[in-house]
Design a protein around this motif. Sequence first.
Motif, PDB file in Angstrom:
ATOM      1  N   ASP A   1       5.147   7.757  11.514  1.00 43.55           N
ATOM      2  CA  ASP A   1       4.843   6.404  11.995  1.00 43.55           C
ATOM      3  C   ASP A   1       5.122   6.274  13.493  1.00 43.55           C
ATOM      4  O   ASP A   1       4.356   5.627  14.226  1.00 43.55           O
ATOM      5  CB  ASP A   1       5.663   5.385  11.203  1.00 43.55           C
TER       6      ASP A   1
ATOM      7  N   ALA B   1      -3.666   5.667  10.001  1.00 38.49           N
ATOM      8  CA  ALA B   1      -2.809   4.538   9.641  1.00 38.49           C
ATOM      9  C   ALA B   1      -3.038   4.133   8.180  1.00 38.49           C
ATOM     10  O   ALA B   1      -2.092   3.767   7.469  1.00 38.49           O
ATOM     11  CB  ALA B   1      -3.080   3.353  10.563  1.00 38.49           C
ATOM     12  N   GLU B   2      -4.291   4.212   7.717  1.00 36.45           N
ATOM     13  CA  GLU B   2      -4.584   3.942   6.305  1.00 36.45           C
ATOM     14  C   GLU B   2      -3.837   4.918   5.406  1.00 36.45           C
ATOM     15  O   GLU B   2      -3.320   4.544   4.348  1.00 36.45           O
ATOM     16  CB  GLU B   2      -6.084   4.068   6.036  1.00 36.45           C
TER      17      GLU B   2
ATOM     18  N   SER C   1       8.341   0.315   2.728  1.00 31.50           N
ATOM     19  CA  SER C   1       7.651  -0.667   3.559  1.00 31.50           C
ATOM     20  C   SER C   1       7.835  -0.277   5.017  1.00 31.50           C
ATOM     21  O   SER C   1       8.716   0.518   5.354  1.00 31.50           O
ATOM     22  CB  SER C   1       8.218  -2.069   3.329  1.00 31.50           C
ATOM     23  N   ARG C   2       7.011  -0.832   5.874  1.00 31.51           N
ATOM     24  CA  ARG C   2       7.177  -0.548   7.309  1.00 31.51           C
ATOM     25  C   ARG C   2       8.517  -1.070   7.818  1.00 31.51           C
ATOM     26  O   ARG C   2       9.101  -0.508   8.743  1.00 31.51           O
ATOM     27  CB  ARG C   2       6.013  -1.147   8.098  1.00 31.51           C
TER      28      ARG C   2
ATOM     29  N   THR D   1      -0.192   3.919   5.267  1.00 30.93           N
ATOM     30  CA  THR D   1      -0.054   2.727   4.428  1.00 30.93           C
ATOM     31  C   THR D   1      -0.123   3.102   2.955  1.00 30.93           C
ATOM     32  O   THR D   1       0.642   2.589   2.128  1.00 30.93           O
ATOM     33  CB  THR D   1      -1.155   1.708   4.772  1.00 30.93           C
ATOM     34  N   TRP D   2      -1.046   4.021   2.610  1.00 30.34           N
ATOM     35  CA  TRP D   2      -1.156   4.484   1.224  1.00 30.34           C
ATOM     36  C   TRP D   2       0.121   5.198   0.785  1.00 30.34           C
ATOM     37  O   TRP D   2       0.626   4.961  -0.320  1.00 30.34           O
ATOM     38  CB  TRP D   2      -2.359   5.422   1.086  1.00 30.34           C
TER      39      TRP D   2
END
Length: 386
Positions: free
Chosen positions: A238, A261-262, A274-275, A265-266
Motif C-alpha cells: 500500500d 489498487a483494485e 481495512s485500510r 482492495t480485494w
Amino acid sequence: ERCMALVDMRPAPRHAWAAASAQSLSGPYFTCVATVAQKLREKLPQARVLALAYADVALPPPLPARLPDNVTVMVCQYGAPGLPMADPANAVMRQCMEDWKARSASLQNYEYVLLQESDASARMPLPIIRGIVDRSQWLASLGALQYGTQASPNILPYSPWVHYAYARMLWDATVNEERIVDEFFTAYYQESANPMKALYRAMEEYHVAAGINLHRTNAYAYGLTSGAFPAMVLIEMDARLREARASARAWFVRKRIDTMAESITWLLAETGLSREMLEHPESLPNVGLDRTALALPASSFSVRKDFVEIKNERISFLAQGSVGLQVRVRKDGAYSIRFTGCGIADEGVFPKLQAVIGQSCSELVDVTAVEGEFELVVPRVPAGLW
C-alpha cells in the motif's frame, strides 16, 4: 490378463492435479505408444508420435527400455508454478522430469502457469516471475522448454507481468529475472516504474522466502492460501502504491495503478483487513507481550473459504473451509489456540482442525462429538503482522 499385467501398480502420481485412478496407468498407455511408434517407423520413418504425460499417465512407464526415438513426450507441469524448482513444493515434479529425461529422447512441456479457472480470485496479484524464469531455465536444461501453456485472459489486467515473463522466456531462456522485471515495469508503468517494482518485490520476496504456493491443487486455478498476504506485506504494498500514484503523470499509467489498487482492495476484503488497519497496525490484536490470553469472539473472524457460517458468536464448518483474522505477534515463540466445540462424524471420521500463523502450522486435531475444549499449538511463530 495381458492388459492388466501392463497396469503400473505404483500409486497414481500424487503431484498430478487431475489423477482419477488409484494406480498409475502409464504402463498400458506408453506400451501402446511405443508399439504404435515402432510400427509407424517401418512405414513412415520421418513421422513422429506425440504422447501426453498427464494425470494418471504422468509418471514414466515401468518399461524395460527407453521409448523409441520417434516418440516425443509432452509432460504436464505440476507442482508450484510460482516457486523456484528447488523449493520442496516442486521436488516431486523435478524428480518426475528427471526420470522422463532418462526414458525419452525427446521431451516437451505442457504448462498451466497462465491458466486461472477461478474468476473469483482473478484480481489477486501473482508474484510468480521468479518461478516462471527458474522453471523455464530448468526445462531448457532438459531440452523440454517447448511447447506452451493454457492461458486465461481474466488475470491479464491484474498480473500483466506474468504473461510478459512467460513469453519472454520462450523467446530467450537465458534472460534472468531481474532483467525481465526491469523491462516490464519500466515499459508498463513508465514514470512510476520504481515504486511499482518495489511493490512487486515486496510480494515476491516474501512468497519465495516463505514458500507460498498460490496454486490450488483441486482446480486449475490460483487462490488465496493461508499466510499469502499478511498485514506486513500489504502495508508495504500500500505504501509503494501511494508513491506510484504520486509519481504518475500519464493517464494510462494512472489507470494501470488504479487496477493494482483494485487488487489490494480485494486482498483487504479477503483477509478481513481495512485500510485503517494498514495505516494503524497497532490497532490489530496483540499477542506475545506476556502470557496473558487474548480472548477473540467468533465475530472477529472472517470467512476465508466457503462452507463456513459465523452466526451468534459461533463458527460452523459445514464442510471444508477456513476462517481467519490478522494479529500482531510481538515475540517469537510457540502459540496456543484454545476453543470450545464439537464435531459430527462422517462415516465414523470426525472433522479435523488445524491452525496456521504465518507459515507455521499446528498438528491436525480431531474435533469429537462431545463438546469440550480443544487446543491447537503452533510452533516457531516469528514476530510480525500475521
